[in-house]
Design an enzyme around this catalytic site. Structure first.
Site, PDB file in Angstrom:
ATOM      1  N   LYS A  48      35.303 -83.493 -15.279  1.00 42.94           N
ATOM      2  CA  LYS A  48      36.223 -83.571 -16.727  1.00 42.94           C
ATOM      3  C   LYS A  48      37.120 -84.208 -17.715  1.00 42.94           C
ATOM      4  O   LYS A  48      37.520 -85.520 -16.669  1.00 42.94           O
ATOM      5  CB  LYS A  48      37.946 -82.138 -17.170  1.00 42.94           C
ATOM      6  CG  LYS A  48      38.744 -82.525 -15.891  1.00 42.94           C
ATOM      7  CD  LYS A  48      39.512 -81.604 -15.667  1.00 42.94           C
ATOM      8  CE  LYS A  48      40.617 -82.051 -14.284  1.00 42.94           C
ATOM      9  NZ  LYS A  48      41.814 -80.576 -13.916  1.00 42.94           N
ATOM     10  N   ARG A 148      50.136 -71.387 -15.116  1.00 48.24           N
ATOM     11  CA  ARG A 148      49.784 -71.626 -16.054  1.00 48.24           C
ATOM     12  C   ARG A 148      48.056 -70.226 -15.855  1.00 48.24           C
ATOM     13  O   ARG A 148      48.501 -69.285 -16.833  1.00 48.24           O
ATOM     14  CB  ARG A 148      48.920 -72.483 -15.460  1.00 48.24           C
ATOM     15  CG  ARG A 148      48.507 -73.715 -16.665  1.00 48.24           C
ATOM     16  CD  ARG A 148      48.088 -74.728 -16.474  1.00 48.24           C
ATOM     17  NE  ARG A 148      47.472 -74.815 -15.512  1.00 48.24           N
ATOM     18  CZ  ARG A 148      46.296 -76.184 -14.868  1.00 48.24           C
ATOM     19  NH1 ARG A 148      47.170 -77.469 -15.538  1.00 48.24           N
ATOM     20  NH2 ARG A 148      45.696 -76.260 -13.869  1.00 48.24           N
ATOM     21  N   HIS A 177      45.801 -72.974  -8.613  1.00 49.35           N
ATOM     22  CA  HIS A 177      45.596 -74.182  -7.858  1.00 49.35           C
ATOM     23  C   HIS A 177      46.725 -74.420  -7.659  1.00 49.35           C
ATOM     24  O   HIS A 177      48.257 -74.027  -8.179  1.00 49.35           O
ATOM     25  CB  HIS A 177      45.426 -74.609  -9.496  1.00 49.35           C
ATOM     26  CG  HIS A 177      45.442 -75.973  -9.899  1.00 49.35           C
ATOM     27  ND1 HIS A 177      44.623 -76.847  -9.546  1.00 49.35           N
ATOM     28  CD2 HIS A 177      45.811 -76.423 -11.067  1.00 49.35           C
ATOM     29  CE1 HIS A 177      44.777 -78.016  -9.970  1.00 49.35           C
ATOM     30  NE2 HIS A 177      46.130 -78.676 -11.014  1.00 49.35           N
ATOM     31  N   ARG A 233      38.603 -80.157  -4.456  1.00 45.49           N
ATOM     32  CA  ARG A 233      38.120 -80.404  -5.895  1.00 45.49           C
ATOM     33  C   ARG A 233      38.682 -81.565  -5.685  1.00 45.49           C
ATOM     34  O   ARG A 233      40.093 -81.816  -6.076  1.00 45.49           O
ATOM     35  CB  ARG A 233      38.827 -79.519  -6.438  1.00 45.49           C
ATOM     36  CG  ARG A 233      38.340 -77.745  -7.078  1.00 45.49           C
ATOM     37  CD  ARG A 233      39.147 -77.222  -7.657  1.00 45.49           C
ATOM     38  NE  ARG A 233      40.139 -76.445  -8.052  1.00 45.49           N
ATOM     39  CZ  ARG A 233      41.363 -75.687  -7.816  1.00 45.49           C
ATOM     40  NH1 ARG A 233      40.183 -75.356  -6.849  1.00 45.49           N
ATOM     41  NH2 ARG A 233      42.093 -75.924  -7.729  1.00 45.49           N
ATOM     42  N   TYR A 277      54.739-105.298 -35.988  1.00 44.26           N
ATOM     43  CA  TYR A 277      55.125-104.764 -36.968  1.00 44.26           C
ATOM     44  C   TYR A 277      56.596-104.591 -36.494  1.00 44.26           C
ATOM     45  O   TYR A 277      56.960-104.322 -35.137  1.00 44.26           O
ATOM     46  CB  TYR A 277      54.453-103.071 -37.080  1.00 44.26           C
ATOM     47  CG  TYR A 277      53.048-103.199 -37.720  1.00 44.26           C
ATOM     48  CD1 TYR A 277      52.736-103.347 -38.459  1.00 44.26           C
ATOM     49  CD2 TYR A 277      51.888-102.932 -36.284  1.00 44.26           C
ATOM     50  CE1 TYR A 277      51.588-103.067 -39.096  1.00 44.26           C
ATOM     51  CE2 TYR A 277      50.828-102.949 -36.964  1.00 44.26           C
ATOM     52  CZ  TYR A 277      50.670-103.367 -38.734  1.00 44.26           C
ATOM     53  OH  TYR A 277      49.406-102.838 -39.044  1.00 44.26           O
ATOM     54  N   CYS A 324      49.745-102.401 -31.565  1.00 44.80           N
ATOM     55  CA  CYS A 324      48.925-101.731 -32.488  1.00 44.80           C
ATOM     56  C   CYS A 324      47.710-100.386 -32.042  1.00 44.80           C
ATOM     57  O   CYS A 324      47.167-101.244 -31.626  1.00 44.80           O
ATOM     58  CB  CYS A 324      49.127-103.191 -33.430  1.00 44.80           C
ATOM     59  SG  CYS A 324      49.470-104.232 -33.981  1.00 44.80           S
ATOM     60  N   MET A 325      47.097-100.475 -33.420  1.00 44.87           N
ATOM     61  CA  MET A 325      46.118 -99.778 -33.090  1.00 44.87           C
ATOM     62  C   MET A 325      45.080-100.181 -32.135  1.00 44.87           C
ATOM     63  O   MET A 325      44.437-100.072 -31.905  1.00 44.87           O
ATOM     64  CB  MET A 325      46.047 -99.292 -34.610  1.00 44.87           C
ATOM     65  CG  MET A 325      44.691 -97.922 -34.426  1.00 44.87           C
ATOM     66  SD  MET A 325      44.236 -97.935 -35.698  1.00 44.87           S
ATOM     67  CE  MET A 325      45.611 -97.054 -36.806  1.00 44.87           C
ATOM     68  N   ASP A 326      44.608-101.656 -33.178  1.00 48.12           N
ATOM     69  CA  ASP A 326      43.246-102.567 -32.715  1.00 48.12           C
ATOM     70  C   ASP A 326      44.144-103.366 -31.420  1.00 48.12           C
ATOM     71  O   ASP A 326      43.017-103.822 -30.756  1.00 48.12           O
ATOM     72  CB  ASP A 326      42.676-102.714 -34.038  1.00 48.12           C
ATOM     73  CG  ASP A 326      42.154-101.954 -34.443  1.00 48.12           C
ATOM     74  OD1 ASP A 326      42.551-100.170 -33.954  1.00 48.12           O
ATOM     75  OD2 ASP A 326      43.254-102.037 -35.351  1.00 48.12           O
TER      76      ASP A 326
HETATM   77  C1  LIG Z   1      41.895 -81.528 -12.835  1.00 47.40           C
HETATM   78  C2  LIG Z   1      42.112 -80.493 -11.564  1.00 47.40           C
HETATM   79  C3  LIG Z   1      41.844 -80.690 -10.554  1.00 47.40           C
HETATM   80  C4  LIG Z   1      41.724 -81.685 -10.169  1.00 47.40           C
HETATM   81  O1  LIG Z   1      43.097 -82.763 -10.108  1.00 47.40           O
HETATM   82  P1  LIG Z   1      43.351 -83.777  -9.569  1.00 47.40           P
HETATM   83  O2  LIG Z   1      44.773 -83.756  -9.508  1.00 47.40           O
HETATM   84  O3  LIG Z   1      42.362 -84.690 -10.649  1.00 47.40           O
HETATM   85  O4  LIG Z   1      42.084 -84.040  -7.979  1.00 47.40           O
HETATM   86  C5  LIG Z   1      41.586 -79.727  -9.969  1.00 47.40           C
HETATM   87  N1  LIG Z   1      41.590 -78.170  -9.939  1.00 47.40           N
HETATM   88  C6  LIG Z   1      42.077 -77.468 -11.108  1.00 47.40           C
HETATM   89  C7  LIG Z   1      41.549 -76.431 -11.247  1.00 47.40           C
HETATM   90  C8  LIG Z   1      41.975 -78.647 -11.995  1.00 47.40           C
HETATM   91  O5  LIG Z   1      42.474 -78.044 -13.413  1.00 47.40           O
END
Ligand SMILES: *Cc1c(COP(=O)(O)O)cnc(C)c1O
Length: 400
Positions: A48, A148, A177, A233, A277, A324-326
């Site tokens: 992601k 969540r 999770h 995961r 700045y 700064c921005m850049d």
């Molecule tokens: C992003 C995410 C992960 C991966 O988490 P890490 O801490 O980067 O390994 C696993 N499960 C879910 C549901 C996530 O949103």
């Protein structure tokens, strides 16, 4: 990354500021994890947020080549991006989706997480409308304590049963999770794991058998808790980054991304001279400073103003004044003879050179976590993908 690889990258034309993504490091990190989890566990590479800023498509391909069996993303568009690149592996959208995205997900064979009965109905209705020949695979997300996304654990059996009994749906997965797997105290994670295992046991007794069960993120892979489930995961650790100081990556895993730039101007400062700045830095003695073309619009956090540091000739050089921005200005140590066009390491290290700028350290100073800095490196920073010391691809603003 070594000096020869770096030289290869710096030979390429374009903006001085560039991210070098070592696909061998990604593969190696994934293989280290694979070799140390249970052989029966499948591995989902979480890609992601543009693979945590590393580039979703090259990273997904590298991960699959190294033995990942599934890909995880946060939103349907991220999944479609993988499909449009020709990636065929199972892809799960881990978070909530909009009901209007269901049809596209089904058409692209993208697996959706379902976290409430209303969404289950919406997927069922869409499957009926499309009259797909195959049942649509979904993963039931269960809230075991993070509060969540997901069905409350007390409603999970009913939700799982509804999916399992629907001719339009297939219960491809049941997952949860962890909220605190990256902390020293394992007790909260152990509690969540126990709640989840009890649910799975209940489902088992009812003859409800999801194809996959999964809970562990990187932190819980690195410090396993509870029963090994059928899939893990893997996110941040695949990139060689620590989920936290308390849950560091294993031996042999290395950061995949190095961000470099070049000095574009050397600035001579006299006592009293203000920098950037707001004059947030004022020289107290004559010194030299270097202008580096990276800023907060590239993802270099503005909170690093006056507290960040970059590496020049192996020496840490303090960020002076506001980012700064850049552009950003760093102070050159007195002994440092650096000149225009000399290399600047913004984060990472070069194996045969002195010094390192850890993303963890930058995150600490910027009052955030490495995840946030990595995911926020913007498309303005070209990504150079390297393998065995060779540049094998580039993605940049003009050629994404
Ligand atoms: C992003 C995410 C992960 C991966 O988490 P890490 O801490 O980067 O390994 C696993 N499960 C879910 C549901 C996530 O949103």
């Amino acid at each position: 990354m070594d000096s020869a690889t770096l030289a290869q990258v710096m030979l390429q034309p374009g903006r001085a500021t560039r991210a070098i993504v070592d696909l061998d490091a990604i593969e190696n990190n994934l293989k280290v994890v694979k070799s140390l989890i249970s052989p029966s566990q499948a591995l989902m590479a979480v890609v992601k947020a543009n693979a945590y800023g590393h580039g979703a498509i090259p990273v997904a391909r590298a991960a699959l080549a190294a033995g990942a069996t599934h890909l995880g993303v946060a939103m349907v568009d991220e999944a479609i991006e993988l499909r449009l690149a020709g990636i065929d592996a199972p892809v799960l959208v881990l978070g909530p989706s909009d009901e209007s995205e269901i049809e596209a997900a089904i058409r692209h064979r993208i697996e959706l997480a379902v976290g409430d009965p209303r969404f289950v109905h919406a997927v069922t209705a869409c499957a009926e409308r499309l009259d797909s020949t195959q049942p649509v695979p979904v993963h039931l997300k269960v809230d075991t304590g993070m509060h969540r996304f997901g069905v409350p654990v007390l409603e999970a059996v009913a939700a799982a049963r509804a999916i399992a009994q629907s001719s339009r749906l297939r219960l491809q997965g049941v997952f949860t999770h962890y909220a605190r797997a990256d902390e020293v105290d394992a007790a909260p994670t152990r509690r969540q794991a126990a709640i989840f295992e009890e649910l799975l046991e209940q489902l088992h007794k009812l003859g409800i058998t999801p194809e996959l069960t999964h809970a562990a993120n990187s932190a819980a892979i690195l410090r396993p808790i509870g029963q090994p489930l059928s899939l893990v995961r893997l996110g941040i650790a695949m990139y060689g980054l620590n989920p936290s100081m308390e849950a560091p990556v294993w031996q042999g895993m290395t950061p995949a991304m190095t961000i470099v730039s070049k000095i574009v101007r050397v600035i001579e400062l006299q006592p009293g001279d203000e920098v950037s700045y707001g004059g947030a830095f004022r020289a107290t003695a004559p010194c030299r400073a270097a202008l580096v073309p990276i800023g907060y619009a590239d993802g270099y956090p503005r909170t690093l103003s006056n507290v960040g540091s970059m590496l020049i000739e192996g020496e840490p050089c303090a960020v002076i004044g506001r980012v700064c921005m850049d552009q950003t200005i760093v102070q050159l140590p007195d002994a440092c003879g650096a000149e225009v066009n000399d290399l600047v390491i913004v984060t990472g290290s070069v194996v045969d050179r002195k010094g390192v700028i850890e993303l963890d350290e930058l995150a600490l100073r910027a009052n955030t976590i490495n995840y946030e800095i990595a995911t926020r490196i913007t498309a303005r920073v070209p990504r150079f993908y390297v393998r065995e010391g060779q540049v094998v691809g580039v993605s940049r603003l003009t050629n994404p």
